[in-house]
Design a protein around this motif. Structure first.
Motif, PDB file in Angstrom:
ATOM      1  N   VAL A 122       0.853  -1.195   0.000  1.00  0.00           N
ATOM      2  CA  VAL A 122       0.000   0.000   0.000  1.00  0.00           C
ATOM      3  C   VAL A 122       0.882   1.236   0.000  1.00  0.00           C
ATOM      4  O   VAL A 122       1.756   1.383   0.854  1.00  0.00           O
ATOM      5  CB  VAL A 122      -0.929   0.028   1.226  1.00  0.00           C
ATOM      6  N   ALA A 123       0.649   2.129  -0.955  1.00  0.00           N
ATOM      7  CA  ALA A 123       1.382   3.393  -1.026  1.00  0.00           C
ATOM      8  C   ALA A 123       0.464   4.532  -0.582  1.00  0.00           C
ATOM      9  O   ALA A 123      -0.689   4.613  -1.021  1.00  0.00           O
ATOM     10  CB  ALA A 123       1.878   3.639  -2.446  1.00  0.00           C
ATOM     11  N   CYS A 124       0.976   5.386   0.275  1.00  0.00           N
ATOM     12  CA  CYS A 124       0.280   6.616   0.676  1.00  0.00           C
ATOM     13  C   CYS A 124       1.176   7.780   0.260  1.00  0.00           C
ATOM     14  O   CYS A 124       2.020   8.238   1.042  1.00  0.00           O
ATOM     15  CB  CYS A 124       0.029   6.630   2.174  1.00  0.00           C
ATOM     16  N   PRO A 125       1.042   8.254  -0.987  1.00  0.00           N
ATOM     17  CA  PRO A 125       2.008   9.211  -1.545  1.00  0.00           C
ATOM     18  C   PRO A 125       1.940  10.599  -0.938  1.00  0.00           C
ATOM     19  O   PRO A 125       2.908  11.339  -1.032  1.00  0.00           O
ATOM     20  CB  PRO A 125       1.660   9.242  -3.031  1.00  0.00           C
ATOM     21  N   ASP A 126       0.833  10.963  -0.304  1.00  0.00           N
ATOM     22  CA  ASP A 126       0.726  12.304   0.291  1.00  0.00           C
ATOM     23  C   ASP A 126      -0.218  12.206   1.491  1.00  0.00           C
ATOM     24  O   ASP A 126      -1.426  12.437   1.379  1.00  0.00           O
ATOM     25  CB  ASP A 126       0.200  13.317  -0.726  1.00  0.00           C
ATOM     26  N   LEU A 127       0.341  11.873   2.634  1.00  0.00           N
ATOM     27  CA  LEU A 127      -0.465  11.645   3.823  1.00  0.00           C
ATOM     28  C   LEU A 127      -1.275  12.880   4.216  1.00  0.00           C
ATOM     29  O   LEU A 127      -2.477  12.805   4.452  1.00  0.00           O
ATOM     30  CB  LEU A 127       0.440  11.244   4.998  1.00  0.00           C
ATOM     31  N   LEU A 128      -0.605  14.022   4.316  1.00  0.00           N
ATOM     32  CA  LEU A 128      -1.249  15.213   4.858  1.00  0.00           C
ATOM     33  C   LEU A 128      -2.324  15.758   3.927  1.00  0.00           C
ATOM     34  O   LEU A 128      -3.186  16.537   4.363  1.00  0.00           O
ATOM     35  CB  LEU A 128      -0.200  16.282   5.141  1.00  0.00           C
ATOM     36  N   ALA A 129      -2.315  15.355   2.650  1.00  0.00           N
ATOM     37  CA  ALA A 129      -3.341  15.808   1.709  1.00  0.00           C
ATOM     38  C   ALA A 129      -4.571  14.903   1.721  1.00  0.00           C
ATOM     39  O   ALA A 129      -5.556  15.193   1.033  1.00  0.00           O
ATOM     40  CB  ALA A 129      -2.774  15.893   0.303  1.00  0.00           C
ATOM     41  N   ASP A 130      -4.522  13.829   2.489  1.00  0.00           N
ATOM     42  CA  ASP A 130      -5.636  12.886   2.533  1.00  0.00           C
ATOM     43  C   ASP A 130      -6.680  13.390   3.537  1.00  0.00           C
ATOM     44  O   ASP A 130      -6.421  13.393   4.747  1.00  0.00           O
ATOM     45  CB  ASP A 130      -5.125  11.506   2.936  1.00  0.00           C
ATOM     46  N   PRO A 131      -7.871  13.802   3.099  1.00  0.00           N
ATOM     47  CA  PRO A 131      -8.869  14.335   4.028  1.00  0.00           C
ATOM     48  C   PRO A 131      -9.406  13.271   4.981  1.00  0.00           C
ATOM     49  O   PRO A 131      -9.924  13.607   6.060  1.00  0.00           O
ATOM     50  CB  PRO A 131      -9.968  14.864   3.098  1.00  0.00           C
ATOM     51  N   ALA A 132      -9.302  11.999   4.616  1.00  0.00           N
ATOM     52  CA  ALA A 132      -9.825  10.936   5.472  1.00  0.00           C
ATOM     53  C   ALA A 132      -8.797  10.417   6.471  1.00  0.00           C
ATOM     54  O   ALA A 132      -9.065   9.464   7.202  1.00  0.00           O
ATOM     55  CB  ALA A 132     -10.322   9.785   4.598  1.00  0.00           C
ATOM     56  N   LEU A 133      -7.623  11.041   6.536  1.00  0.00           N
ATOM     57  CA  LEU A 133      -6.560  10.582   7.418  1.00  0.00           C
ATOM     58  C   LEU A 133      -6.973  10.729   8.884  1.00  0.00           C
ATOM     59  O   LEU A 133      -7.539  11.755   9.279  1.00  0.00           O
ATOM     60  CB  LEU A 133      -5.275  11.377   7.150  1.00  0.00           C
ATOM     61  N   ASP A 134      -6.699   9.709   9.665  1.00  0.00           N
ATOM     62  CA  ASP A 134      -7.011   9.748  11.090  1.00  0.00           C
ATOM     63  C   ASP A 134      -6.292  10.921  11.749  1.00  0.00           C
ATOM     64  O   ASP A 134      -5.110  11.172  11.473  1.00  0.00           O
ATOM     65  CB  ASP A 134      -6.571   8.433  11.749  1.00  0.00           C
ATOM     66  N   PRO A 135      -6.967  11.690  12.631  1.00  0.00           N
ATOM     67  CA  PRO A 135      -6.335  12.866  13.253  1.00  0.00           C
ATOM     68  C   PRO A 135      -5.047  12.536  13.996  1.00  0.00           C
ATOM     69  O   PRO A 135      -4.083  13.297  13.938  1.00  0.00           O
ATOM     70  CB  PRO A 135      -7.418  13.380  14.203  1.00  0.00           C
ATOM     71  N   ARG A 136      -5.025  11.406  14.702  1.00  0.00           N
ATOM     72  CA  ARG A 136      -3.805  11.045  15.435  1.00  0.00           C
ATOM     73  C   ARG A 136      -2.686  10.700  14.465  1.00  0.00           C
ATOM     74  O   ARG A 136      -1.516  11.050  14.706  1.00  0.00           O
ATOM     75  CB  ARG A 136      -4.086   9.862  16.361  1.00  0.00           C
ATOM     76  N   CYS A 137      -3.016  10.042  13.363  1.00  0.00           N
ATOM     77  CA  CYS A 137      -2.012   9.722  12.348  1.00  0.00           C
ATOM     78  C   CYS A 137      -1.460  11.010  11.741  1.00  0.00           C
ATOM     79  O   CYS A 137      -0.247  11.134  11.528  1.00  0.00           O
ATOM     80  CB  CYS A 137      -2.625   8.840  11.273  1.00  0.00           C
TER      81      CYS A 137
END
Length: 457
Positions: A122-137
């Motif tokens: 699984v690639a997450c190329p831009d974590l901070l741009a993901d609106p569904a990202l868990d707040p703690r993550c």
């Protein structure tokens, strides 16, 4: 770190590439990739411990996907362990921050929990741009300064899910298709290697547990003496053992021994010999020669292809006398404020080496406050030096016990192990020649306030 080829065919602008040149470039890239995989897998195959293989896998994967940081979580699906988390370029506190992120919010956590759709990388190329990202993550990613991740599951065909590796990028990024293919091929090979090391470590852990179960649960309390024992198991489950049992008239039977070989057969032989010696000590413990002669007969009947060494001592604390006999065993060491010397014993063959074993016994009298050390030959062999130097090293260690520690036999034993073994008191079990060696050490201290002969407490 072995570099991964990232060269692409380069041609002057406006000049079309010839088909032959294109094929040559592609072929060169394949050769470079195969060379890289070969070097990395060779290095991995050279690791003989689980921890070493995990670190090598994490380092090699980082080189393949172009990352500088990462973590690897070992968590076998069968639940038998061991479970470990190691980091690359991450401090212990930073790993702790990552572990506070809910598992369901990370790709590796979902894979380890066996959730659907997480069998592949699984690639997450831009974590901070993901609106569904868990707040703690999101909070931890910002704190540690990583903007992208790439997760590679570790699966073995024989044992199933083993764990997952995660590599972190400082900027938004993801591996090229070629890099993904290389790390996937490498991970498949690495997972099979990990599975073999995992089974080996489990077998060693099981053998160590069995070896400890064969030893006394507790040492007896007999007036006039204090006892302490230390046991360092060999990785393969060697046959070093000790025993101490109370006998009639407040006497004490003391024994140490070693069975040749390692593994289940050595453990089984150890259990039978220790049980046999206990029975013979109760029947005729005042005669150490008779005890070892009976033990010799038992060994020839039950373990005809096995050789063993043993030392048995009949101790009368009130009279402060020790009567002992040894079969191919190292001599006891007496240490105290006034002397540190080996007990002179007669030479004899190990049990199982002669058709009929017998050797004369030796009697000696420790002084009040002295400690008698009974130990197996593994203590000498694990020094990695010659036998003469090992004896000298042991004697020097015993003579160097600080006076404040001499009243405690456990402290004396610990001091000697730290001083004699090359890396202090370790549990690696390998001597200078790479053989596996166990150690059994029994320390017997005779109290200063010893009662006069003929009295009872």
């Amino acid at each position: 770190m072995v570099p991964v080829s990232t060269q692409n065919p380069a041609h002057p602008e406006g000049v079309p590439s010839a088909p032959g040149a294109f094929l040559q470039d592609r072929l060169a890239g394949w050769v470079s990739d195969l060379t890289t995989l070969h070097e990395l897998t060779e290095r991995l195959a050279g690791t003989s411990t689980l921890d070493g293989a995990l670190q090598e896998l994490l380092d090699a994967g980082a080189a393949l996907v172009g990352a500088s940081r990462g973590l690897l979580v070992l968590e076998p699906a069968d639940g038998r362990g061991p479970s470990r988390t190691i980091g690359l370029g991450l401090a212990h506190a930073e790993l702790g921050h990552i572990e506070t992120v809910p598992r369901s919010a990370t790709a590796h956590g979902r894979f380890l929990d066996g959730l659907p759709g997480t069998d592949g990388p699984v690639a997450c190329p831009d974590l901070l741009a993901d609106p569904a990202l868990d707040p703690r993550c999101r909070e931890v990613a910002a704190l540690l300064g990583h903007a992208a991740t790439y997760t590679q599951p570790l699966m073995s065909a024989t044992t199933g899910r083993l764990g997952a590796a995660v590599w972190l990028y400082d900027e938004p990024a993801e591996p090229l298709e070629r890099q993904r293919h290389l790390v996937a091929v490498y991970a498949r090979h690495a997972a099979e290697h990990l599975a073999r090391l995992l089974e080996l470590e489990r077998a060693r852990a099981d053998a160590a547990v069995i070896a400890e179960e064969l030893l006394p649960v507790r040492l007896p309390r007999v007036p006039g003496v204090r006892l302490a024992a230390r046991h360092l198991a060999a990785p393969g489950g060697g046959g070093d053992w000790y025993d101490a049992l109370p006998l009639p008239d407040e006497a004490l039977g003391l024994a140490v021994g070693s069975v040749g070989g390692s593994g289940p057969s050595a453990l089984a032989a150890t259990g039978r010999l220790r049980a046999g010696l206990r029975a013979y000590a109760v029947l005729e413990g005042e005669d150490p020669v008779a005890v070892l002669s009976d033990l010799e007969l038992l060994l020839r009947l039950t373990e005809p292809a096995t050789a063993a060494t043993a030392l048995y001592a009949y101790c009368e604390p009130e009279r402060r006398t020790v009567l002992l006999a040894g079969a191919g065993h190292t001599p006891p060491l007496v240490t105290g404020d006034r002397r540190t010397e080996f007990v002179e014993t007669t030479l004899s063959a190990p049990l199982g080496m002669l058709s009929c074993w017998e050797a004369p016994s030796v009697e000696f009298t420790p002084l009040p406050g002295e400690t008698v050390l009974l130990y197996t030959d593994g203590l000498l062999r694990r020094t990695g030096t010659t036998r003469d130097r090992a004896f000298a090293r042991l004697r020097s260690a015993a003579a160097g016990v600080p006076k404040a520690l001499r009243q405690d036999p456990g402290a004396v034993a610990d001091h000697i192990l730290r001083a004699v073994l090359p890396d202090g008191r370790d549990d690696d079990g390998r001597d200078g020649d790479g053989r596996t060696e166990g150690v059994a050490l029994l320390a017997v201290r005779f109290d200063q306030d010893h009662s006069p002969p003929g009295t009872r407490r």
